[in-house]
Scaffold this motif. Structure first.
Motif, short mmCIF file in Angstrom:
data_model
loop_
_atom_site.label_atom_id
_atom_site.label_comp_id
_atom_site.label_asym_id
_atom_site.label_seq_id
_atom_site.Cartn_x
_atom_site.Cartn_y
_atom_site.Cartn_z
N UNK A 1 3.59 -17.61 10.81
CA UNK A 1 2.20 -17.45 11.28
C UNK A 1 1.99 -16.13 12.02
N UNK A 2 0.95 -15.41 11.59
CA UNK A 2 0.54 -14.19 12.28
C UNK A 2 1.49 -13.03 12.21
N UNK A 3 2.55 -13.13 11.40
CA UNK A 3 3.57 -12.08 11.41
C UNK A 3 3.17 -10.85 10.61
N UNK B 1 -4.92 -9.68 3.59
CA UNK B 1 -4.76 -11.09 3.94
C UNK B 1 -3.76 -11.17 5.09
N UNK B 2 -3.77 -12.28 5.81
CA UNK B 2 -2.93 -12.38 7.00
C UNK B 2 -2.22 -13.73 7.05
N UNK B 3 -0.93 -13.67 7.48
CA UNK B 3 -0.17 -14.86 7.87
C UNK B 3 -0.17 -16.01 6.88
N UNK B 4 -0.17 -17.22 7.42
CA UNK B 4 -0.14 -18.44 6.60
C UNK B 4 -1.53 -18.89 6.19
N UNK B 5 -2.54 -18.39 6.86
CA UNK B 5 -3.92 -18.82 6.55
C UNK B 5 -4.49 -18.08 5.34
N UNK C 1 -7.61 -22.31 9.77
CA UNK C 1 -6.15 -22.17 9.75
C UNK C 1 -5.72 -20.91 10.51
N UNK C 2 -6.48 -19.83 10.34
CA UNK C 2 -6.17 -18.58 11.05
C UNK C 2 -6.26 -18.79 12.56
N UNK C 3 -7.33 -19.40 13.02
CA UNK C 3 -7.52 -19.60 14.46
C UNK C 3 -6.49 -20.56 15.05
N UNK C 4 -6.02 -21.52 14.24
CA UNK C 4 -5.05 -22.49 14.74
C UNK C 4 -3.62 -21.96 14.70
N UNK D 1 -3.62 -16.52 14.67
CA UNK D 1 -4.08 -15.69 15.78
C UNK D 1 -3.30 -15.94 17.08
N UNK D 2 -2.93 -17.20 17.42
CA UNK D 2 -2.17 -17.39 18.67
C UNK D 2 -0.81 -16.67 18.66
N UNK D 3 -0.27 -16.38 17.46
CA UNK D 3 1.03 -15.70 17.38
C UNK D 3 0.90 -14.18 17.29
N UNK D 4 -0.32 -13.68 17.25
CA UNK D 4 -0.54 -12.23 17.11
C UNK D 4 -0.82 -11.61 18.47
N UNK D 5 -0.64 -10.30 18.55
CA UNK D 5 -0.89 -9.57 19.79
C UNK D 5 -2.38 -9.25 19.91
#
Length: 518
Positions: free
Chosen positions: A141-143, A174-178, A312-315, A318-322
């Protein structure tokens, strides 16, 4: 031997606690090279900031002393046919690392493991072809944010004046798992638009990942092979500003970033086909529709109970991103120069900006913002900056400290007038002013005497005003007001002390100012 950028990058990443694996991926080097760089860095007793103040050559010599650099003919090439046969022998449990250890026992000065594997793979591809294999990628997530251009370039943009319909290029991330999508239309795929798209995407996400994964594009990647990756100046600036790592996937391997490839194909159908139904007159109009359609795609759910991409992004992501930095990245126009010309000025937007003359014949990069021109060297280190000029004249924007000493002198002489030299002389005393006045009047054209005046007044620096006044009085009384005569008298009086008749000179306590006029 690694270059300056790799050395500084590896040290910076390791000091920030980034793993060997990420360092290997970022710079395409092995663990042994990373360990060598870090060991020699620690042995040097210097810190990273001290290294950044050194020249590229000094840093490279510090890490790779000339006496330690191995010549190419010192290494014995392994028998890769025997290696291949041993690996694929029925029942064999050997692997490359085991066979490399045996090779190093026989040839202690031989290749390190990274080079050993590189040459073995080249041998296999040449003699047996490459294996079409793919790897399962477990996303975190968010990596990572994946970046690409859509291959389809529909003709959507009409020129109001000519009626010509132009192709439009679409930037996608596109980003992360979302797999939250960002898309934006541009008129071309040049570097400034690629940078702008990346910045706008991060602002859309409102956060920064650990890695940016751009496609293997010429606009973003200067050079990328399996052993070496050189990210260009613009992306180095992004790395420094956002504190991210640029990790392009292997070249010509779309499976290295399947999520963005998948959604590029998805958007070609679900976004571009809808846009093709209209003709637009500005990029802004296109992007207005793009934002609406992407918002719908990101909010759609596959089933009633599933999460949308945005949810999915917000859950998860995003919490794992800076968090984003408080200020925005300043977009620049980048212009590369293979070498600085002999007049040490670089052309940008019909103006010429100076760089230190010692950079003659070396590569340089201009980074132009709306207000500023920054000039960097081949290693992306700032050399100098200028305020950007929008006036028609002067065409040449020159800092005096960038000029050779003799050029500075010539510029100074030609930038002054007679009144300047009269004023400078008056700060020394009335005899000196009278002496300079006579020199200016001795030529048919006053300008012809500027060089003599400049030379005389420079000779007066750090000398006693009483002494200079006495010499000027002697020249006037002798009716010999020439540069050569003044220089000879000054030399003689400096070599043997002169008894000065102070009564014949004016009271210098009342002279204006105690410093020489500059």
């Amino acid at each position: 031997m690694q270059d300056y950028t790799t050395i500084i990058g590896v040290i910076d990443m390791r000091q920030r606690g980034i793993s060997h694996n990420d360092c290997r991926s970022r710079y395409g080097i092995g663990n042994s090279t990373i360990s060598l760089i870090m060991n020699r860095f620690k042995e040097s007793g210097k810190d990273l900031e001290a290294l950044k103040q050194m020249s590229a050559e000094e840093v490279e010599t510090l890490i790779y002393p000339p006496e330690n650099i191995r010549r190419k003919d010192d290494s014995v090439m392994p028998d890769y046919q025997a290696v291949y046969d041993r690996l694929f022998q029925p029942g064999s449990k050997a692997n490359l690392f085991y066979l490399w250890l045996k090779y190093k026992k026989e040839c202690p000065s031989g290749y390190q493991y990274t080079q050993y594997c590189h040459y073995f793979k080249a041998f296999v591809e040449k003699n047996y072809g490459s294996d079409a294999v793919s790897m399962v990628v477990e996303r975190i997530p968010g990596e990572k944010v994946y970046i690409d251009w859509v291959g389809d370039r529909p003709e959507l943009l009409m020129d109001r004046q000519t009626g010509e319909i132009k192709k439009v290029h679409f930037f996608v991330t596109t980003v992360g798992v979302s797999n939250l999508i960002y898309a934006e239309a541009f008129e071309d795929e040049k570097l400034p638009n690629f940078i702008a798209g990346t910045v706008h995407a991060l602002e859309y996400y409102g956060a920064v990942p650990k890695y940016l994964i751009p496609d293997n594009l010429k606009t973003a990647i200067t050079r990328h092979t399996k052993d070496e990756l050189v990210v260009n100046s613009a992306y180095q600036d992004l790395e420094n500003f956002y504190d991210v790592i640029i990790l392009p996937p292997p070249p010509r391997k779309p499976k290295g970033k399947p999520t963005v490839e998948k959604y590029v194909q998805f958007l070609e159908t679900h976004l571009l086909e809808d846009l093709k139904e209209k003709i637009y007159y500005s990029i802004e109009d296109i992007n207005r529709d793009v934002r609406k359609k992407i918002a719908v795609i990101n909010s759609d759910k596959k089933t009633k109970d599933s999460l949308s991409k945005m949810e999915s992004f917000l859950r998860y992501d995003k919490p794992q991103m800076k968090p984003l930095a408080g200020e925005s990245f300043t977009l620049c126009d980048y212009k590369y120069f293979a070498r600085v010309p002999n007049n040490y000025h670089l052309l940008y937007d019909d103006h010429y900006y100076s760089v230190l003359y010692t950079y003659y014949n070396q590569p340089a990069i201009i980074k132009a913002t709306i207000a500023e021109i920054r000039i960097c060297d081949r290693n992306n280190k700032l050399i100098c900056s200028h305020r950007r000029s929008y006036k028609d004249f002067p065409k040449y924007i020159t800092k005096p400290e960038h000029m050779k000493p003799e050029h500075q002198y010539y510029k100074e002489v030609n930038s002054k007038d007679g009144e300047y030299y009269r004023c400078w002389a008056s700060f020394i005393g009335p005899y000196t002013k009278n002496f300079i006045e006579r020199i200016l009047m001795s030529s048919e054209h006053e300008e012809q005497a500027y060089n003599s005046c400049n030379g005389i007044l420079h000779m007066c620096k750090d000398q006693s005003k009483l002494l200079i006044e006495e010499i000027a009085k002697t020249c006037i009384d002798s009716n010999v007001c020439r540069y050569s005569y003044f220089k000879r008298l000054l030399k003689e009086q400096l070599e043997r002390p002169l008894s000065v008749d102070k009564a014949s000179l004016p009271d210098h306590e009342n002279l204006r100012g105690k410093e020489e006029y500059r």
